[in-house]
Scaffold this motif. Structure first.
Motif, PDB file in Angstrom:
ATOM      1  N   LEU A 167      -3.472  -1.044  11.799  1.00 56.76           N
ATOM      2  CA  LEU A 167      -3.645  -0.541  10.051  1.00 56.76           C
ATOM      3  C   LEU A 167      -3.155   1.130  10.415  1.00 56.76           C
ATOM      4  CD1 LEU A 167      -6.328  -2.918  10.620  1.00 56.76           C
ATOM      5  CD2 LEU A 167      -5.774  -2.252   8.105  1.00 56.76           C
ATOM      6  N   ASP A 168      -2.186   1.500   9.706  1.00 53.44           N
ATOM      7  CA  ASP A 168      -2.068   2.212   8.911  1.00 53.44           C
ATOM      8  C   ASP A 168      -2.124   3.210   7.707  1.00 53.44           C
ATOM      9  OD1 ASP A 168      -0.588   0.779   6.746  1.00 53.44           O
ATOM     10  OD2 ASP A 168       0.767   2.505   7.149  1.00 53.44           O
ATOM     11  N   ILE A 171      -5.569  -7.283   7.779  1.00 58.85           N
ATOM     12  CA  ILE A 171      -6.651  -7.020   6.872  1.00 58.85           C
ATOM     13  C   ILE A 171      -6.182  -7.311   5.572  1.00 58.85           C
ATOM     14  CG2 ILE A 171      -6.094  -4.688   6.018  1.00 58.85           C
ATOM     15  CD1 ILE A 171      -8.928  -3.860   5.624  1.00 58.85           C
ATOM     16  N   ASP A 203      -8.619  -7.590   2.029  1.00 57.41           N
ATOM     17  CA  ASP A 203      -8.761  -6.465   1.390  1.00 57.41           C
ATOM     18  C   ASP A 203      -9.468  -6.194   0.089  1.00 57.41           C
ATOM     19  OD1 ASP A 203      -9.495  -3.738   0.033  1.00 57.41           O
ATOM     20  OD2 ASP A 203      -8.737  -2.393   1.525  1.00 57.41           O
ATOM     21  N   TYR A 255       1.126  -1.369   0.033  1.00 55.48           N
ATOM     22  CA  TYR A 255       0.205   0.042   0.178  1.00 55.48           C
ATOM     23  C   TYR A 255       0.633   1.080  -0.185  1.00 55.48           C
ATOM     24  CZ  TYR A 255      -4.860  -2.191   0.304  1.00 55.48           C
ATOM     25  OH  TYR A 255      -5.752  -2.730  -0.134  1.00 55.48           O
ATOM     26  N   ASP A 289     -14.644   0.857   2.784  1.00 55.48           N
ATOM     27  CA  ASP A 289     -13.839   2.239   3.412  1.00 55.48           C
ATOM     28  C   ASP A 289     -12.937   2.178   3.868  1.00 55.48           C
ATOM     29  OD1 ASP A 289     -16.583   3.186   2.643  1.00 55.48           O
ATOM     30  OD2 ASP A 289     -17.251   2.392   4.548  1.00 55.48           O
ATOM     31  N   PHE A 290     -11.840   3.318   3.953  1.00 54.62           N
ATOM     32  CA  PHE A 290     -10.302   3.889   3.914  1.00 54.62           C
ATOM     33  C   PHE A 290      -9.823   3.252   5.755  1.00 54.62           C
ATOM     34  CE2 PHE A 290      -5.950   4.664   5.283  1.00 54.62           C
ATOM     35  CZ  PHE A 290      -5.256   4.313   4.566  1.00 54.62           C
ATOM     36  N   ILE A 291      -9.704   2.650   6.535  1.00 53.13           N
ATOM     37  CA  ILE A 291      -9.589   2.832   7.684  1.00 53.13           C
ATOM     38  C   ILE A 291      -8.270   2.622   8.538  1.00 53.13           C
ATOM     39  CG2 ILE A 291     -12.175   1.244   7.860  1.00 53.13           C
ATOM     40  CD1 ILE A 291     -10.514  -0.902   8.327  1.00 53.13           C
ATOM     41  N   LYS A 337     -13.046  -6.562   3.883  1.00 44.82           N
ATOM     42  CA  LYS A 337     -13.555  -5.976   3.103  1.00 44.82           C
ATOM     43  C   LYS A 337     -14.179  -7.336   1.739  1.00 44.82           C
ATOM     44  CE  LYS A 337     -11.163  -1.934   3.660  1.00 44.82           C
ATOM     45  NZ  LYS A 337     -10.034  -0.528   3.266  1.00 44.82           N
TER      46      LYS A 337
HETATM   47  O1  HPA Z   1      -9.051   0.157   4.845  1.00 41.89           O
HETATM   48  C1  HPA Z   1      -7.276  -0.435   4.787  1.00 41.89           C
HETATM   49  N1  HPA Z   1      -6.140   0.932   5.614  1.00 41.89           N
HETATM   50  C2  HPA Z   1      -4.907   0.597   5.916  1.00 41.89           C
HETATM   51  N2  HPA Z   1      -3.603  -0.330   5.228  1.00 41.89           N
HETATM   52  C3  HPA Z   1      -4.451  -1.311   4.254  1.00 41.89           C
HETATM   53  N3  HPA Z   1      -4.077  -2.204   3.877  1.00 41.89           N
HETATM   54  C4  HPA Z   1      -5.242  -2.658   3.306  1.00 41.89           C
HETATM   55  N4  HPA Z   1      -6.859  -2.322   3.581  1.00 41.89           N
HETATM   56  C5  HPA Z   1      -6.423  -1.206   4.171  1.00 41.89           C
END
Ligand code: HPA
Ligand SMILES: O=P(O)(O)OC[C@H]1O[C@H](OP(=O)(O)OP(=O)(O)O)[C@H](O)[C@@H]1O
Length: 180
Positions: A162-163, A105, A107, A75, A155-157, A135
């Protein structure tokens, strides 16, 4: 509403810490039953999974359970690059072992399917996947998840490991980005 500002973005609490504690406790309980007698090797996929792995492993009572770590990254900001970089591997022998991949996560599913591909040649007996968050609406890979803590919207979290560009991993609650 509890909010936090990280870099140029604002986020609001969407999953309180206690709710996550509860689902992790349920996951541990199920794993303790399922994995009894398997001498499982848990693999924590860093960085994001450090907190999930720590919370989960404290509740794993399976005899001879072990944990190791690998570090992957895909990411940049709020989106996947689509490419998974391996930044750190592990040295354990997976042959004929029950392996449990620990993800904070799933995603798009790109990272986890890439990980499965990377460890295919190690000839594990079975490879199970445990993810704290999932997700379903973002998934673009065909992958079977064995343990899912919670399904969440696309949605982005941040928070709970998680960062957003390196920020927010330390937050105990999960926060969702407030769209500008
Ligand atoms: O929603 C997210 N947030 C942060 N890092 C991530 N990596 C995958 N999805 C996410
Ligand atoms: O299903 P995907 O779309 O591939 O997303 C999931 C992956 O994204 C995050 O890792 P990231 O690449 O951000 O690295 P990090 O763990 O160091 O934050 C997260 O920890 C998962 O490994």
């Amino acid at each position: 509403m509890k909010t936090v500002k990280l870099l140029d973005r604002e986020f609001r609490v969407s999953i309180p810490s206690e709710d996550i504690d509860n689902v992790i406790a349920e996951m541990a309980e199920k794993m303790n039953k399922d994995l009894a007698g398997t001498n499982p090797l848990f693999i924590c996929i860093l960085n994001g999974s450090f907190m999930f792995a720590s919370d989960l492993m404290k509740q794993i009572t399976v005899e001879n359970a072990q944990i190791t770590f690998m570090r992957l990254s895909s990411y940049d900001g709020m989106g996947t690059t689509g490419k998974v970089k391996k930044l750190m591997g592990f040295t354990e022998d997976l042959k004929d072992r029950t392996v449990v991949l620990l993800e904070d996560i799933v995603d798009t599913g790109i990272t986890i399917t890439n990980t499965l591909e990377q460890i295919k040649d190690y000839e594990a007996k079975e490879v199970l996947i445990a993810t704290m968050l999932f997700k379903p609406d973002a998934l673009i890979r065909d992958v079977k998840l064995n343990y899912v803590g919670m399904e969440i919207p696309n949605d982005f979290i941040v928070g709970r490991g998680l960062d957003y560009d390196g920020m927010g991993r330390n937050l105990p609650d999960v926060y969702t980005v407030i769209e500008k």
